[in-house]
Each structure stands twice: as C-alpha cells, then as structure tokens.
Design a protein around this motif. Structure first.
Motif, PDB file in Angstrom:
ATOM      1  N   ALA A  27       7.617 -12.026  -0.936  1.00 45.59           N
ATOM      2  CA  ALA A  27       8.397 -12.728   0.077  1.00 45.59           C
ATOM      3  C   ALA A  27       9.290 -11.765   0.863  1.00 45.59           C
ATOM      4  CB  ALA A  27       9.244 -13.818  -0.570  1.00 45.59           C
ATOM      5  N   ALA A  28       9.854 -10.769   0.181  1.00 48.86           N
ATOM      6  CA  ALA A  28      10.746  -9.802   0.831  1.00 48.86           C
ATOM      7  C   ALA A  28       9.990  -8.774   1.658  1.00 48.86           C
ATOM      8  CB  ALA A  28      11.600  -9.093  -0.218  1.00 48.86           C
ATOM      9  N   VAL A  54      15.002  -2.589  -1.877  1.00 42.30           N
ATOM     10  CA  VAL A  54      14.169  -3.411  -2.767  1.00 42.30           C
ATOM     11  C   VAL A  54      13.972  -2.623  -4.071  1.00 42.30           C
ATOM     12  CG1 VAL A  54      12.090  -4.831  -2.918  1.00 42.30           C
ATOM     13  CG2 VAL A  54      12.971  -4.213  -0.675  1.00 42.30           C
ATOM     14  N   PRO A  55      14.956  -2.673  -4.969  1.00 44.57           N
ATOM     15  CA  PRO A  55      14.950  -1.789  -6.143  1.00 44.57           C
ATOM     16  C   PRO A  55      13.870  -2.069  -7.192  1.00 44.57           C
ATOM     17  CG  PRO A  55      16.781  -3.328  -6.260  1.00 44.57           C
ATOM     18  CD  PRO A  55      16.144  -3.509  -4.906  1.00 44.57           C
ATOM     19  N   VAL A  56      13.231  -3.229  -7.154  1.00 49.15           N
ATOM     20  CA  VAL A  56      12.215  -3.527  -8.168  1.00 49.15           C
ATOM     21  C   VAL A  56      10.811  -3.186  -7.706  1.00 49.15           C
ATOM     22  CG1 VAL A  56      13.604  -5.297  -9.306  1.00 49.15           C
ATOM     23  CG2 VAL A  56      12.034  -5.950  -7.477  1.00 49.15           C
ATOM     24  N   VAL A  57      10.693  -2.407  -6.636  1.00 47.60           N
ATOM     25  CA  VAL A  57       9.386  -2.072  -6.076  1.00 47.60           C
ATOM     26  C   VAL A  57       9.178  -0.559  -6.074  1.00 47.60           C
ATOM     27  CG1 VAL A  57       7.970  -2.134  -3.984  1.00 47.60           C
ATOM     28  CG2 VAL A  57       9.380  -4.095  -4.584  1.00 47.60           C
ATOM     29  N   VAL A  58       7.995  -0.152  -6.497  1.00 46.26           N
ATOM     30  CA  VAL A  58       7.515   1.196  -6.243  1.00 46.26           C
ATOM     31  C   VAL A  58       6.226   1.013  -5.456  1.00 46.26           C
ATOM     32  CG1 VAL A  58       6.654   3.340  -7.229  1.00 46.26           C
ATOM     33  CG2 VAL A  58       8.564   2.160  -8.327  1.00 46.26           C
ATOM     34  N   ALA A  59       6.241   1.429  -4.196  1.00 43.67           N
ATOM     35  CA  ALA A  59       5.084   1.256  -3.320  1.00 43.67           C
ATOM     36  C   ALA A  59       4.136   2.437  -3.467  1.00 43.67           C
ATOM     37  CB  ALA A  59       5.546   1.126  -1.874  1.00 43.67           C
ATOM     38  N   LEU A  60       2.917   2.245  -3.001  1.00 44.53           N
ATOM     39  CA  LEU A  60       1.911   3.295  -3.037  1.00 44.53           C
ATOM     40  C   LEU A  60       1.309   3.467  -1.651  1.00 44.53           C
ATOM     41  CD1 LEU A  60       0.039   5.278  -4.566  1.00 44.53           C
ATOM     42  CD2 LEU A  60      -1.450   3.312  -5.042  1.00 44.53           C
ATOM     43  N   ALA A  61       1.299   4.712  -1.178  1.00 44.52           N
ATOM     44  CA  ALA A  61       0.592   5.071   0.054  1.00 44.52           C
ATOM     45  C   ALA A  61      -0.587   5.932  -0.376  1.00 44.52           C
ATOM     46  CB  ALA A  61       1.508   5.832   1.012  1.00 44.52           C
ATOM     47  N   GLU A  62      -1.799   5.371  -0.285  1.00 43.28           N
ATOM     48  CA  GLU A  62      -3.003   6.060  -0.757  1.00 43.28           C
ATOM     49  C   GLU A  62      -3.589   6.955   0.327  1.00 43.28           C
ATOM     50  OE1 GLU A  62      -5.394   3.520  -3.841  1.00 43.28           O
ATOM     51  OE2 GLU A  62      -5.104   2.390  -1.982  1.00 43.28           O
ATOM     52  N   ILE A  63      -4.289   7.996  -0.110  1.00 45.36           N
ATOM     53  CA  ILE A  63      -4.895   8.913   0.847  1.00 45.36           C
ATOM     54  C   ILE A  63      -6.001   8.243   1.654  1.00 45.36           C
ATOM     55  CG2 ILE A  63      -4.294  10.984  -0.429  1.00 45.36           C
ATOM     56  CD1 ILE A  63      -7.257  11.112  -1.318  1.00 45.36           C
ATOM     57  N   GLU A  82       4.463   0.939   6.963  1.00 47.99           N
ATOM     58  CA  GLU A  82       4.261  -0.496   7.099  1.00 47.99           C
ATOM     59  C   GLU A  82       3.484  -1.027   5.897  1.00 47.99           C
ATOM     60  OE1 GLU A  82       1.427  -3.053   9.932  1.00 47.99           O
ATOM     61  OE2 GLU A  82       2.989  -1.949  10.994  1.00 47.99           O
ATOM     62  N   VAL A  83       3.945  -2.141   5.359  1.00 45.06           N
ATOM     63  CA  VAL A  83       3.229  -2.811   4.275  1.00 45.06           C
ATOM     64  C   VAL A  83       1.919  -3.344   4.844  1.00 45.06           C
ATOM     65  CG1 VAL A  83       3.259  -4.755   2.664  1.00 45.06           C
ATOM     66  CG2 VAL A  83       5.365  -3.460   3.092  1.00 45.06           C
ATOM     67  N   PHE A  84       0.807  -2.997   4.193  1.00 50.08           N
ATOM     68  CA  PHE A  84      -0.470  -3.537   4.677  1.00 50.08           C
ATOM     69  C   PHE A  84      -1.235  -4.301   3.617  1.00 50.08           C
ATOM     70  CE2 PHE A  84      -1.983   0.529   3.060  1.00 50.08           C
ATOM     71  CZ  PHE A  84      -3.241   0.241   2.549  1.00 50.08           C
ATOM     72  N   TRP A  85      -0.738  -4.351   2.368  1.00 49.94           N
ATOM     73  CA  TRP A  85      -1.470  -5.078   1.334  1.00 49.94           C
ATOM     74  C   TRP A  85      -0.584  -5.286   0.118  1.00 49.94           C
ATOM     75  CZ3 TRP A  85      -5.800  -7.627   1.721  1.00 49.94           C
ATOM     76  CH2 TRP A  85      -6.509  -8.002   0.575  1.00 49.94           C
ATOM     77  N   HIS A  86      -0.834  -6.379  -0.593  1.00 47.16           N
ATOM     78  CA  HIS A  86      -0.252  -6.638  -1.914  1.00 47.16           C
ATOM     79  C   HIS A  86      -1.433  -6.727  -2.861  1.00 47.16           C
ATOM     80  CE1 HIS A  86       2.697  -8.653   0.863  1.00 47.16           C
ATOM     81  NE2 HIS A  86       3.437  -7.749   0.268  1.00 47.16           N
ATOM     82  N   HIS A  88      -3.728  -6.904  -6.469  1.00 43.85           N
ATOM     83  CA  HIS A  88      -3.806  -7.763  -7.648  1.00 43.85           C
ATOM     84  C   HIS A  88      -3.009  -7.207  -8.832  1.00 43.85           C
ATOM     85  CE1 HIS A  88      -6.765  -4.666  -8.436  1.00 43.85           C
ATOM     86  NE2 HIS A  88      -6.673  -4.983  -9.709  1.00 43.85           N
ATOM     87  N   ASN A  89      -2.740  -5.907  -8.846  1.00 40.18           N
ATOM     88  CA  ASN A  89      -2.022  -5.310  -9.978  1.00 40.18           C
ATOM     89  C   ASN A  89      -0.546  -5.060  -9.653  1.00 40.18           C
ATOM     90  OD1 ASN A  89      -2.553  -3.266  -8.195  1.00 40.18           O
ATOM     91  ND2 ASN A  89      -3.249  -1.809  -9.699  1.00 40.18           N
ATOM     92  N   HIS A  90       0.009  -5.911  -8.798  1.00 43.04           N
ATOM     93  CA  HIS A  90       1.435  -5.908  -8.474  1.00 43.04           C
ATOM     94  C   HIS A  90       1.888  -4.617  -7.802  1.00 43.04           C
ATOM     95  CE1 HIS A  90       0.906  -8.798 -11.806  1.00 43.04           C
ATOM     96  NE2 HIS A  90       1.620  -9.544 -10.999  1.00 43.04           N
ATOM     97  N   GLN A  91       1.074  -4.127  -6.874  1.00 45.19           N
ATOM     98  CA  GLN A  91       1.443  -2.957  -6.088  1.00 45.19           C
ATOM     99  C   GLN A  91       1.596  -3.354  -4.628  1.00 45.19           C
ATOM    100  OE1 GLN A  91      -1.611  -0.020  -6.632  1.00 45.19           O
ATOM    101  NE2 GLN A  91      -0.599   0.873  -8.395  1.00 45.19           N
ATOM    102  N   VAL A  92       2.613  -2.783  -4.011  1.00 42.77           N
ATOM    103  CA  VAL A  92       2.793  -2.909  -2.571  1.00 42.77           C
ATOM    104  C   VAL A  92       2.152  -1.675  -1.963  1.00 42.77           C
ATOM    105  CG1 VAL A  92       4.475  -2.974  -0.700  1.00 42.77           C
ATOM    106  CG2 VAL A  92       4.923  -4.227  -2.816  1.00 42.77           C
ATOM    107  N   ARG A  93       1.163  -1.883  -1.110  1.00 39.59           N
ATOM    108  CA  ARG A  93       0.469  -0.769  -0.470  1.00 39.59           C
ATOM    109  C   ARG A  93       1.067  -0.549   0.916  1.00 39.59           C
ATOM    110  NH1 ARG A  93      -4.570  -0.002  -3.166  1.00 39.59           N
ATOM    111  NH2 ARG A  93      -4.071  -0.465  -5.330  1.00 39.59           N
TER     112      ARG A  93
END
Length: 104
Positions: A27-28, A54-63, A82-86, A88-93
């Motif tokens: 939501a955030a 957003v302290p409970v998030v560790v995002a991932l930027a993949e190659i 920019e967030v482009f995906w959430h 299934h394994n609770h990752q913000v991409r």
C-alpha cells in the motif's frame, strides 16, 4: 572490501516483520512509486536498497533491468528509482533512474 556483500546490520527487518507488514508495504509503495534509498548490499544479480521512510523494506534492483555497459552502484551509494513489481516472495523490485534509457 569484497566487491559483493549481503545486507547486514541490526536495523534490517527480519523475515517475520517483512511478511507481517507486506500488505502495508504494498500500500505504501504501489507500482510506479518513485523511491530514494541507499545501497546496502551488492550481488552479481543486483543491489539491495534500504528505502527512505519505509524501514521494513529492503528493495532489490536486479541487473535484468540494467542496460548493457552500466555498473552496479557501490555500497553506500544514494540511488533513486521506481517500484515496478511486488514479487511473490515479499520483495519490492525497483528499476533505478540511472538505468533508464532515453527510449523509455
């Protein structure tokens, strides 16, 4: 220092916290949200980012989102993207702004 490092530190959220707050995270940080953060881990497949505010998030930027010829940002680097995906394994991409091409 090794070129690659996993995120570490006492202020990283544990798995139960990430899972328990997933609905609030989505939501955030809906798809399309612009983020600012710090690179806290590097691996051959991408970088882990602590998102400001957003302290409970560790995002991932993949190659897979990185144009050819670019390098991964260094540990401690300030990045925007920019967030482009959430996933299934609770990752913000995230797709980093510096990886965007003029064609986009």
């Amino acid at each position: 220092m090794d070129e690659y490092a996993w995120p570490t530190g006492p202020d990283l959220p544990d798995a139960d916290t990430v899972i328990g707050s997933w609905a609030a995270t989505v939501a955030a940080l809906p798809v399309g949200t612009h983020i600012t953060g710090e690179v806290i881990g590097r691996q051959p497949f991408g970088v882990f980012i602590r998102i400001e505010g957003v302290p409970v998030v560790v995002a991932l930027a993949e190659i897979s989102a990185m144009p050819l010829g670019m390098d991964l940002p260094a540990l401690g680097a300030s990045v925007e993207g920019e967030v482009f995906w959430h996933s299934h394994n609770h990752q913000v991409r995230v797709r980093l702004d510096e990886w965007r091409t003029s064609a986009e």
